[in-house]
Design an enzyme around this catalytic site. Structure first.
Site, PDB file in Angstrom:
ATOM      1  N   ASP A 126       0.863  -1.188   0.000  1.00  0.00           N
ATOM      2  CA  ASP A 126       0.000   0.000   0.000  1.00  0.00           C
ATOM      3  C   ASP A 126       0.896   1.233   0.000  1.00  0.00           C
ATOM      4  OD1 ASP A 126      -1.716  -2.137   0.599  1.00  0.00           O
ATOM      5  OD2 ASP A 126      -3.027  -0.889   1.837  1.00  0.00           O
ATOM      6  N   LYS A 191      -6.884   3.401  -3.519  1.00  0.00           N
ATOM      7  CA  LYS A 191      -7.350   3.337  -2.137  1.00  0.00           C
ATOM      8  C   LYS A 191      -7.585   4.745  -1.623  1.00  0.00           C
ATOM      9  CE  LYS A 191      -5.420   1.884   2.364  1.00  0.00           C
ATOM     10  NZ  LYS A 191      -4.328   1.158   3.034  1.00  0.00           N
ATOM     11  N   LYS A 227     -10.193   0.101  -2.766  1.00  0.00           N
ATOM     12  CA  LYS A 227     -10.156  -0.130  -1.329  1.00  0.00           C
ATOM     13  C   LYS A 227     -10.454   1.158  -0.567  1.00  0.00           C
ATOM     14  CE  LYS A 227      -7.031  -1.450   2.457  1.00  0.00           C
ATOM     15  NZ  LYS A 227      -5.680  -1.930   2.825  1.00  0.00           N
TER      16      LYS A 227
END
Lengths: 295, 503
Positions: A126, A191, A227
């Site tokens: 991430d 995300k 996400k």
């Protein structure tokens, strides 16, 4: 983008009424999409191991709660998570990298961090985007950095954190989504947030990003995953996010390789609701094992 | 920012000749039925409401009111005769002369407030009754019709003691008895926005609801009784067109207010020509919803869907003609198709239903015939593959692309979930096309440019122009049309002025 229009659209998701079997299916689906997360300065190998145990077996197996999608930890904790989960598991190890959450480190350092996490056994990375570059109009710089991280990832899946609360407007969120999507690979994620700022995933932000994913997919055929992270604590919220997916991106995104929740407190509320659907009554909180603090 | 994001997209699919990517809206996660369970408290038989009492019709005749979603009988409704209508007018006249006309505004306001509060108390019950009787989705009757009806009573209650300020420098006086005829698309809301200004101004009323949707009207009569409204101030007569004609042609009313089709509106105008009666008509529409290439397209699509599929398209101000700027026409059509694939058509009492039942068999036949004419005249039709219930009157949301201005579906009001899509190149062409209609009730403009919004709102011959939104209503905002969409306004200060004598 029209903010009022977006908020009107997402308000309609909240009026959907999900009952009985559909609710149970939705709750289990949401549980299978959780990236169980701990991102604290005080994380220890022991705490990470406990998180991994929760990920593998969220609750009494009789209840049929699925394993979560991944555990998400700092790079220093990756090898401990890998050890706790073992190599023979579907639960993936995700690690925030690239000087999370600010991203304020030299690119070389950030790339090295990514490589180290992958070498330690991370399946997913991430990263945070360079918000400074984006906001000052240096889109090329921001995009090149993402491209470099893609290379550093190798086989690992990449999730690009836009940190929406620092991008301020829906227009910026959409533009940043497109800049990121053009350099990441099919199956990589965009995300919403780090969970470290005041405002995290909202239905509005989620909507702007999944519409960007939809438009990009219809244009190129490349499916990007999504996400939302931070702020999703209740089962009811999670179901509303899933309705947004069902009605915007369709069935192909209703699985954990296309959609995830970055959360920790959410999992226990999902389990509590699943238990309630089965037994008809809410159980006391101490029936559900805690593995982390809320995120 | 948006343009930066959108314009550089590589159109891989178009170049490589692969089939275009499609989204799958299937039943991977199907919702369970979620019916609203509040009790609508229906009676098996409804009488006329005259002089504060429910009275049997003089000829003793009743007709059935059915639920269009299941075709099952809900209740029997009294069939009024000319003698019943006369009794209603006599009661209204007596109430005006003896009570209501003399009551100070602040006293009338108390009754209106009370009606609004009682309606709010019974909101869920009324919402269910409205949905069963008319076929509209429960989420609309619950979130729009009933709250909006209450809002109209509240708003006009506020005016009742301030009428000296409604027309500064002039004096206002009530007209006397008013005759009103309302349609079936928003039974309770139309009732509220006709009754409230008339009562606030000090008039008394004889009203006829549409024959297919009389139930909430007669349920409101119960509220009027509970509110202690003096007998005769409001009278309801039920039945079909002949009762409407009796209401309109009776000698007592000083004013006629009608909402319904342009066809009937014309008949009314003819029959009232040469009389002293005042008149307001709110008739049909064929609104243009105009989308420019700089508009926020995803939100515009939402507005287009809301504009045409709200209440199954049974809306006089429905955005039934979509005018799209040529550069984005293809994109808008794709987005629209993907959007209407997730609209849920089905049992209106289910809380997840987006499009409910068509109000009556006649209306369903009319829509079917209009859609057939669109296909025959060569427009391209798109309908999502949704399952429809076996019983009841349902119609799939329908898009027509490649429509030209001469097609019937671009000129005539369909009053159903059918959208005709046309394109334009310049602002002037958009205005010309939008105004090239016999109607002029409403229009929508979608653009990022404020100056263009102002220009469009000046040039469009429509009573309401919505900018970057659609189908927004408020009791304070006057509503009404140009040309064959009628005259007179409802709501706001302007709406009140249509119920008074100015001196």
């Amino acid at each position: 983008m029209d903010a009022i229009g977006i908020e009107e659209r997402v308000a309609k998701y909240g009026t959907r009424s999900i009952k009985k079997a559909a609710k149970l299916r939705g709750l289990k689906l949401a549980a299978s999409m959780v990236d169980l997360t701990t991102l604290e300065g005080k994380d220890t190998p022991g705490k990470v191991a406990s998180l991994c145990q929760k990920a593998l077996c969220p609750h009494d197996p009789e209840l049929g709660v699925p394993q979560v999608a991944a555990v998400c930890v700092y790079p220093a904790m990756v090898k401990h998570a890998r050890k706790a989960l073992g190599s023979d598991t579907v639960v993936r190890v995700a690690s925030v990298a690239t000087a999370f959450p600010s991203g304020q480190a030299p690119l070389k350092t950030r790339l090295a961090e990514v490589k180290a996490a992958v070498a330690d056994g991370a399946d997913e990375i991430d990263m945070v985007i360079n918000r400074g570059a984006f906001l000052s109009g240096e889109f090329g710089v921001m995009q090149d950095e993402i491209r470099a991280v893609v290379e550093a990832c190798g086989q690992a899946t990449l999730k690009v954190i836009l940190e929406v609360s620092e991008l301020e407007t829906y227009d910026n969120i959409r533009a940043a989504s497109f800049l990121a999507m053009r350099v990441i690979r099919e199956g990589d994620f965009i995300k919403t947030s780090t969970g470290k700022t005041s405002l995290n995933a909202t239905l509005g932000n989620n909507q702007v990003m999944i519409e960007a994913i939809r438009d990009y997919y219809l244009d190129t055929g490349i499916s990007i995953a999504m996400k939302p992270a931070g702020g999703i604590r209740t089962a009811k919220q999670a179901l509303t996010f899933l309705i947004a997916i069902k009605e915007t991106l369709g069935d192909a995104w209703l699985n954990h390789s296309r959609y995830r929740f970055g959360a920790s407190a959410l999992l226990n509320d999902l389990i509590r609701q699943i238990e309630k659907e089965k037994t008809g009554a809410y159980q006391a909180p101490y029936y559900f094992s805690e593995a982390t603090e809320s995120y | 920012m948006t343009s930066l994001a959108e314009k550089k997209l590589p159109r891989v699919s178009a170049r490589s000749g692969r089939p275009a990517p499609e989204l799958i809206f299937g039943d991977l996660w199907e919702f369970d039925p979620s019916p609203e369970t509040a009790d609508p408290k229906l009676k098996t038989r409804y009488d006329l409401f005259i002089d504060g009492q429910f009275v049997a019709p003089k000829l003793g005749k009743y007709f059935d009111s059915i639920n269009p979603a299941s075709e099952q009988k809900l209740a029997e409704i009294a069939q009024a005769s000319a003698a019943d209508v006369d009794a209603a007018y006599q009661a209204a006249k007596a109430a005006y002369d003896n009570v209501w006309g003399k009551l100070p505004g602040r006293e009338r306001a108390k009754y209106l407030f009370r009606i609004a509060r009682l309606l709010q108390d019974r909101a869920r019950e009324f919402a269910v009754a409205e949905t069963l009787d008319g076929g509209k989705p429960i989420k609309e009757s619950r979130d729009f019709d009933v709250p909006m009806a209450a809002a109209h009573f509240f708003y006009h209650a506020g005016w009742a003691d301030k009428l000296d300020y409604v027309a500064p420098g002039r004096k206002v006086a009530p007209l006397g008895v008013v005759g009103q005829v309302i349609p079936w698309n928003f039974p309770l809301l139309m009732l509220a926005w006709k009754l409230a200004p008339a009562l606030a101004m000090g008039n008394t009323v004889v009203l006829k609801p549409a024959e297919t949707t009389s139930i909430t009207c007669l349920k409101l009569a119960e509220i009027l009784q509970d509110a202690g409204l003096p007998p005769g101030v409001v009278n309801f007569v039920t039945g079909a067109g002949d009762v409407g004609a009796a209401v309109l042609n009776h000698p007592i009313p000083a004013k006629i207010a009608f909402t319904g089709s342009t066809e009937v509106g014309k008949i009314i105008m003819r029959s009232l020509a040469g009389t002293e009666k005042k008149m307001t008509l709110e008739l049909g529409g064929k609104a243009a919803n105009i989308v420019f290439d700089d508009a926020p397209l995803n939100q515009a699509v939402e507005g287009i869907v809301n504009g045409i599929f709200f209440n199954q398209g049974h809306v006089c101000c429905a955005g039934s003609r979509l005018l799209v700027h040529e550069p984005v026409a293809e994109q808008v059509l794709t987005k629209l198709k993907n959007r209407i694939k997730v609209l849920r058509v089905g049992d209106p009492i289910d809380k997840n239903t987006d499009i409910g039942a068509i109000n009556s068999k006649e209306q369903l036949q009319k829509i079917t015939a209009m859609v057939a004419s669109g296909v025959k005249e060569g427009a391209e039709m798109f309908q999502p593959a949704c399952r429809l219930p076996a019983k009841g009157f349902y119609f799939r949301p329908t898009l027509f692309s490649g429509v030209s201005m001469s097609h019937r579906i671009a000129r005539e009001e369909i009053f159903g979930p059918v959208l005709s899509i046309l394109t334009f190149r310049t602002v002037d062409e958009a205005i010309e096309r939008a105004n090239n209609t016999a109607y002029g009730l409403s229009a929508g403009v979608w653009t990022d440019k404020g100056s263009r919004i102002l220009k469009m709102s000046t040039e469009l011959k429509a009573g309401v122009v919505w900018a970057n939104t659609y189908n927004k209503f408020d009791p304070a905002s006057p509503f009404g049309g140009y040309k064959e969409s009628g005259f007179g306004r409802e709501g706001g200060r302007q709406g009140l002025l249509d119920y008074c004598k100015l001196s």
